[in-house]
Design an enzyme around this catalytic site. Sequence first.
Site, PDB file in Angstrom:
ATOM      1  N   ARG A 174       0.841  -1.192   0.000  1.00 24.76           N
ATOM      2  CA  ARG A 174       0.000   0.000   0.000  1.00 24.76           C
ATOM      3  C   ARG A 174       0.883   1.251   0.000  1.00 24.76           C
ATOM      4  O   ARG A 174       2.023   1.215   0.466  1.00 24.76           O
ATOM      5  CB  ARG A 174      -0.914   0.020   1.226  1.00 24.76           C
ATOM      6  CG  ARG A 174      -1.817  -1.194   1.356  1.00 24.76           C
ATOM      7  CD  ARG A 174      -2.593  -1.152   2.656  1.00 24.76           C
ATOM      8  NE  ARG A 174      -3.495  -2.293   2.804  1.00 24.76           N
ATOM      9  CZ  ARG A 174      -3.172  -3.434   3.417  1.00 24.76           C
ATOM     10  NH1 ARG A 174      -1.962  -3.579   3.948  1.00 24.76           N
ATOM     11  NH2 ARG A 174      -4.043  -4.421   3.511  1.00 24.76           N
ATOM     12  N   LYS A 198      -1.673  -2.793   8.126  1.00 28.47           N
ATOM     13  CA  LYS A 198      -2.834  -2.417   8.923  1.00 28.47           C
ATOM     14  C   LYS A 198      -2.809  -3.162  10.253  1.00 28.47           C
ATOM     15  O   LYS A 198      -2.423  -4.323  10.321  1.00 28.47           O
ATOM     16  CB  LYS A 198      -4.128  -2.741   8.169  1.00 28.47           C
ATOM     17  CG  LYS A 198      -4.377  -1.842   6.960  1.00 28.47           C
ATOM     18  CD  LYS A 198      -5.735  -2.117   6.341  1.00 28.47           C
ATOM     19  CE  LYS A 198      -6.048  -1.144   5.209  1.00 28.47           C
ATOM     20  NZ  LYS A 198      -7.376  -1.409   4.598  1.00 28.47           N
ATOM     21  N   HIS A 269      -2.692   2.445  -5.648  1.00 23.43           N
ATOM     22  CA  HIS A 269      -3.488   1.253  -5.346  1.00 23.43           C
ATOM     23  C   HIS A 269      -3.764   0.455  -6.612  1.00 23.43           C
ATOM     24  O   HIS A 269      -3.947  -0.767  -6.559  1.00 23.43           O
ATOM     25  CB  HIS A 269      -4.800   1.644  -4.659  1.00 23.43           C
ATOM     26  CG  HIS A 269      -5.224   0.669  -3.611  1.00 23.43           C
ATOM     27  ND1 HIS A 269      -4.522   0.483  -2.439  1.00 23.43           N
ATOM     28  CD2 HIS A 269      -6.268  -0.197  -3.553  1.00 23.43           C
ATOM     29  CE1 HIS A 269      -5.117  -0.441  -1.700  1.00 23.43           C
ATOM     30  NE2 HIS A 269      -6.178  -0.871  -2.352  1.00 23.43           N
ATOM     31  N   ARG A 272      -1.013  -1.871  -6.991  1.00 23.21           N
ATOM     32  CA  ARG A 272      -1.217  -2.995  -6.068  1.00 23.21           C
ATOM     33  C   ARG A 272      -2.169  -4.024  -6.683  1.00 23.21           C
ATOM     34  O   ARG A 272      -1.891  -5.232  -6.669  1.00 23.21           O
ATOM     35  CB  ARG A 272      -1.779  -2.453  -4.754  1.00 23.21           C
ATOM     36  CG  ARG A 272      -2.149  -3.486  -3.699  1.00 23.21           C
ATOM     37  CD  ARG A 272      -2.561  -2.754  -2.424  1.00 23.21           C
ATOM     38  NE  ARG A 272      -3.233  -3.595  -1.448  1.00 23.21           N
ATOM     39  CZ  ARG A 272      -2.615  -4.338  -0.537  1.00 23.21           C
ATOM     40  NH1 ARG A 272      -1.298  -4.398  -0.530  1.00 23.21           N
ATOM     41  NH2 ARG A 272      -3.304  -5.049   0.333  1.00 23.21           N
ATOM     42  N   HIS A 295      -3.523  -9.214   3.442  1.00 21.69           N
ATOM     43  CA  HIS A 295      -4.957  -9.287   3.656  1.00 21.69           C
ATOM     44  C   HIS A 295      -5.256 -10.174   4.857  1.00 21.69           C
ATOM     45  O   HIS A 295      -4.721 -11.283   4.961  1.00 21.69           O
ATOM     46  CB  HIS A 295      -5.676  -9.862   2.428  1.00 21.69           C
ATOM     47  CG  HIS A 295      -5.753  -8.912   1.288  1.00 21.69           C
ATOM     48  ND1 HIS A 295      -5.918  -9.318  -0.020  1.00 21.69           N
ATOM     49  CD2 HIS A 295      -5.696  -7.556   1.240  1.00 21.69           C
ATOM     50  CE1 HIS A 295      -5.945  -8.259  -0.819  1.00 21.69           C
ATOM     51  NE2 HIS A 295      -5.827  -7.185  -0.076  1.00 21.69           N
ATOM     52  N   TYR A 304      -9.298 -10.686  -6.922  1.00 24.79           N
ATOM     53  CA  TYR A 304      -8.343 -10.677  -8.023  1.00 24.79           C
ATOM     54  C   TYR A 304      -8.510 -11.888  -8.928  1.00 24.79           C
ATOM     55  O   TYR A 304      -8.147 -11.839 -10.099  1.00 24.79           O
ATOM     56  CB  TYR A 304      -6.914 -10.605  -7.475  1.00 24.79           C
ATOM     57  CG  TYR A 304      -6.671  -9.337  -6.695  1.00 24.79           C
ATOM     58  CD1 TYR A 304      -6.655  -8.102  -7.320  1.00 24.79           C
ATOM     59  CD2 TYR A 304      -6.513  -9.376  -5.317  1.00 24.79           C
ATOM     60  CE1 TYR A 304      -6.474  -6.937  -6.600  1.00 24.79           C
ATOM     61  CE2 TYR A 304      -6.320  -8.214  -4.589  1.00 24.79           C
ATOM     62  CZ  TYR A 304      -6.304  -7.004  -5.238  1.00 24.79           C
ATOM     63  OH  TYR A 304      -6.130  -5.845  -4.521  1.00 24.79           O
TER      64      TYR A 304
END
Length: 323
Positions: A174, A198, A269, A272, A295, A304
């Site tokens: 990110r 995150k 993004h 990404r 994730h 994806y």
Amino acid sequence: MDAFERHLRLERGRSPHTVKAYLADLRDFFSHLDGDVGGAGESDGAGEAGRASGAGEDVAGTPRAETELSEVRLADLRAWLGVLAAGGAARSTIARRSATLRTFFAWATRQGHVELDPALRLVAPKRHRTLPPVLARDHASALLDVAAVAADDDDPVHVRDRAILELLYATGIRVGELTGLDVDDVDHAASVIRVIGKGNKERRVPFGKPAAQALDQWLSASRSRLTTPESGPALFLGRRGRRIDPRQVRTLVHDMLTHVHDAPDLGPHGLRHSAATHLLEGGADLRMVQELLGHASLATTQIYTHVSIERLAASYAQAHPRA
């Protein structure tokens, strides 16, 4: 609100951006309560006589009593989300604000601020699964070629830009993760970077030879030409020597893509998304891509596969004689 903010930051490890969004949602909800508490009655007892808000007036024109947090009911939550929907808010926005309410009232229940959680039966609308735009492989290659040619003039900013683009595409990290990298986060021997994602979760992400060469060029000579006492350990610097910020990186990606014929206008993004899609098209395992992207859920990564299948179907329709 202050205690909930501390909970989000210190106990849940949420990013400053996420904390800010949660608190803004709550302030909006409380403002809604000030104007209209109770709404249409529901089976849980919402809208009972005597419940009102501090800012409005009842039908007789007399000021209404201030509402206690413990008086909030499921109907109040649904009424607020209904107002948002009527105002044209996107499903994703309503879903996020539903999550804010569930998180807040679950915490408030644990803390004893409310006896029964009014958000337990609050159901958010399902989000539309929109496929993210991605670069075709030849567009991604052309983008990095443009960056390499620009870096030939030995301008330290152009050398930095090439390293940024190579690293974004090579790792799928990110933009916030990229701008948070320090020099010591790069393991040159193993060709991996240490990323804080995150929830302050750490992961190690590999990168390939082109990204390694671009990083070496940046770190060996160019970075020192931008360094100032304010630089600290930041891996990537702005022209004034401070740590580069996400806005600068977004501008860089948008500007570079204008030099690639027929390429969609994407931000970091988009790189990404492109990296993940190209990995899966190349035969990468879905769980490996999940780990690479950081994730928490495999369901997030599975979008994806839909992008890849779309491209596969398009290629089939174009090439198969019986398509």
